[in-house]
Scaffold this motif. Structure first.
Motif, PDB file in Angstrom:
ATOM      1  N   LEU A 181       0.834  -1.208   0.000  1.00 16.05           N
ATOM      2  CA  LEU A 181       0.000   0.000   0.000  1.00 16.05           C
ATOM      3  C   LEU A 181       0.871   1.262   0.000  1.00 16.05           C
ATOM      4  O   LEU A 181       0.501   2.281  -0.606  1.00 16.05           O
ATOM      5  CB  LEU A 181      -0.932  -0.008   1.211  1.00 16.05           C
ATOM      6  CG  LEU A 181      -2.007  -1.084   1.220  1.00 16.05           C
ATOM      7  CD1 LEU A 181      -2.756  -1.080   2.547  1.00 16.05           C
ATOM      8  CD2 LEU A 181      -2.994  -0.898   0.075  1.00 16.05           C
ATOM      9  N   ASP A 182       2.021   1.186   0.666  1.00 12.19           N
ATOM     10  CA  ASP A 182       2.946   2.325   0.708  1.00 12.19           C
ATOM     11  C   ASP A 182       3.432   2.648  -0.705  1.00 12.19           C
ATOM     12  O   ASP A 182       3.489   3.820  -1.104  1.00 12.19           O
ATOM     13  CB  ASP A 182       4.120   1.979   1.631  1.00 12.19           C
ATOM     14  CG  ASP A 182       4.949   3.202   1.967  1.00 12.19           C
ATOM     15  OD1 ASP A 182       4.375   4.304   2.013  1.00 12.19           O
ATOM     16  OD2 ASP A 182       6.158   3.066   2.161  1.00 12.19           O
ATOM     17  N   GLY A 183       3.769   1.606  -1.457  1.00 10.87           N
ATOM     18  CA  GLY A 183       4.211   1.803  -2.850  1.00 10.87           C
ATOM     19  C   GLY A 183       3.125   2.449  -3.684  1.00 10.87           C
ATOM     20  O   GLY A 183       3.386   3.355  -4.481  1.00 10.87           O
ATOM     21  N   LEU A 184       1.898   2.003  -3.479  1.00 13.29           N
ATOM     22  CA  LEU A 184       0.758   2.565  -4.220  1.00 13.29           C
ATOM     23  C   LEU A 184       0.581   4.038  -3.879  1.00 13.29           C
ATOM     24  O   LEU A 184       0.403   4.878  -4.756  1.00 13.29           O
ATOM     25  CB  LEU A 184      -0.507   1.775  -3.869  1.00 13.29           C
ATOM     26  CG  LEU A 184      -1.822   2.271  -4.444  1.00 13.29           C
ATOM     27  CD1 LEU A 184      -1.846   2.141  -5.961  1.00 13.29           C
ATOM     28  CD2 LEU A 184      -3.001   1.481  -3.873  1.00 13.29           C
ATOM     29  N   GLU A 185       0.668   4.338  -2.584  1.00 15.83           N
ATOM     30  CA  GLU A 185       0.474   5.722  -2.139  1.00 15.83           C
ATOM     31  C   GLU A 185       1.561   6.638  -2.707  1.00 15.83           C
ATOM     32  O   GLU A 185       1.284   7.757  -3.139  1.00 15.83           O
ATOM     33  CB  GLU A 185       0.474   5.774  -0.612  1.00 15.83           C
ATOM     34  CG  GLU A 185      -0.145   7.048  -0.077  1.00 15.83           C
ATOM     35  CD  GLU A 185       0.612   7.612   1.082  1.00 15.83           C
ATOM     36  OE1 GLU A 185       1.774   7.217   1.286  1.00 15.83           O
ATOM     37  OE2 GLU A 185       0.052   8.461   1.774  1.00 15.83           O
ATOM     38  N   GLN A 186       2.796   6.131  -2.721  1.00 18.60           N
ATOM     39  CA  GLN A 186       3.904   6.937  -3.261  1.00 18.60           C
ATOM     40  C   GLN A 186       3.706   7.207  -4.744  1.00 18.60           C
ATOM     41  O   GLN A 186       3.908   8.319  -5.215  1.00 18.60           O
ATOM     42  CB  GLN A 186       5.226   6.215  -3.040  1.00 18.60           C
ATOM     43  CG  GLN A 186       5.789   6.470  -1.659  1.00 18.60           C
ATOM     44  CD  GLN A 186       7.035   5.662  -1.412  1.00 18.60           C
ATOM     45  OE1 GLN A 186       7.768   5.314  -2.336  1.00 18.60           O
ATOM     46  NE2 GLN A 186       7.274   5.318  -0.170  1.00 18.60           N
ATOM     47  N   ASP A 187       3.285   6.168  -5.495  1.00 21.52           N
ATOM     48  CA  ASP A 187       3.109   6.346  -6.935  1.00 21.52           C
ATOM     49  C   ASP A 187       1.919   7.243  -7.252  1.00 21.52           C
ATOM     50  O   ASP A 187       1.928   7.974  -8.237  1.00 21.52           O
ATOM     51  CB  ASP A 187       2.928   4.985  -7.625  1.00 21.52           C
ATOM     52  CG  ASP A 187       4.267   4.306  -7.857  1.00 21.52           C
ATOM     53  OD1 ASP A 187       5.285   4.865  -7.407  1.00 21.52           O
ATOM     54  OD2 ASP A 187       4.295   3.228  -8.478  1.00 21.52           O
ATOM     55  N   LEU A 188       0.876   7.162  -6.432  1.00 20.89           N
ATOM     56  CA  LEU A 188      -0.297   8.024  -6.674  1.00 20.89           C
ATOM     57  C   LEU A 188       0.010   9.476  -6.326  1.00 20.89           C
ATOM     58  O   LEU A 188      -0.608  10.383  -6.868  1.00 20.89           O
ATOM     59  CB  LEU A 188      -1.491   7.545  -5.839  1.00 20.89           C
ATOM     60  CG  LEU A 188      -2.235   6.333  -6.370  1.00 20.89           C
ATOM     61  CD1 LEU A 188      -3.306   5.915  -5.380  1.00 20.89           C
ATOM     62  CD2 LEU A 188      -2.887   6.625  -7.705  1.00 20.89           C
TER      63      LEU A 188
END
Lengths: 189, 96
Positions: B15-22
């Motif tokens: 989820l952290d990766g998703l948040e960073q990319d978004l």
């Protein structure tokens, strides 16, 4: 045993909460009422729990699938959901098995062909499992002449299932990312 | 229990990766509301949603939505295109 109980309770609660949330939006939120098929949130519970907890999460997920339509809002469907719900829960293991047979084994490092710490890989699993769910549940329903209220079991419903499972899971991922990550970051600092 | 927390840790890393990319962690509640409305509308129209739709579905005032869309556009989260059907209307498209 303690770990099995913890993951079972987590999977059951997560699946049930998402179903309740989805059902509320589908029936009460004005501009989305009746369009719940396009954002089926509980598919996120299937994907997350099977990917992170393994196949041991399946019994709790199956129970979670049945609690909504049988206990929380009984009578919303006119047919038995025991087999369709089982197919839906099993769609994620089917996707993982398919990917595994193609050489994409699930792991947790950068070198893993399918890294469970990479959201793009989890979205691939979501995509394939949504396809399995859409095809197999609708195949079962059409073979048994079953249909949802005010809907026909046809190719449009297959498409709606597929899009709905995928979009619903993406919404949940974004929601969780925005809700949990800032809180955890703040707690860490 | 250790294994359970390790699994949760892996899920949070995803989820952290998703948040960073978004790149949406710094958005205000109003901006988030508009952002979510754009995502939901995108399910109905692949060519983009018009601003009137977003105003109606977000439940916010037109001026707030305009201001928010301008900020989201400056941040590179969305793009604003002129509608081919109606030159007066702008279409909002999510940046991939």
């Amino acid at each position: 045993m303690k770990n099995f109980l913890t993951l079972s309770v987590t999977s059951f609660v997560f699946s049930t909460v998402l179903w309740v949330l989805w059902h509320f939006v589908d029936t009460h939120v004005l501009f989305l009422a009746g369009k719940g098929g396009f954002f089926y949130l509980p598919h996120a519970a299937r994907v997350l729990c099977v990917v992170y907890f393994g196949y041991r999460a399946i019994p709790a997920l199956y129970l979670g699938e049945l609690v909504g339509p049988y206990v929380l809002d009984p009578g919303i469907y006119s047919f038995s959901l025991f087999i369709p719900s089982l197919i839906s829960v099993m769609s994620v293991p089917f996707a993982l098995t398919m990917l595994n047979s193609l050489g994409f084994t699930l792991g947790q490092t950068r070198s893993s062909p399918l890294n469970r710490r990479n959201y793009k890989h989890i979205l691939l699993i979501t995509f394939i499992s949504a396809g399995f769910n859409a095809l197999l549940v609708n195949l079962y329903m059409s073979r048994n002449n079953l249909s949802f209220p005010n809907a026909i079991t046809d190719i449009e419903q297959v498409y709606r299932f597929f899009v709905g499972d995928f979009l619903g899971t993406v919404f949940v991922f974004i929601f969780l990312a925005m809700l949990l990550i800032p809180v955890l970051r703040q707690a860490r600092n | 229990m250790k294994e359970f927390y390790k699994n949760i840790g892996d899920a949070l890393a995803m989820l952290d990766g998703l948040e960073q990319d978004l790149n949406i962690r710094h958005l205000t509640p109003n901006e988030l509301k508009v952002f979510y409305t754009i995502i939901i509308r995108a399910a109905y129209n692949e060519h983009g949603s018009n601003i009137t739709d977003i105003v109606e579905n977000s439940g916010m005032s037109r001026s707030t939505v305009y201001k928010t869309l301008k900020k989201l556009s400056t941040e590179g989260i969305i793009q604003l295109h002129q509608s081919e059907e109606d030159g007066r209307e702008s279409l909002v498209v999510l940046n991939s």
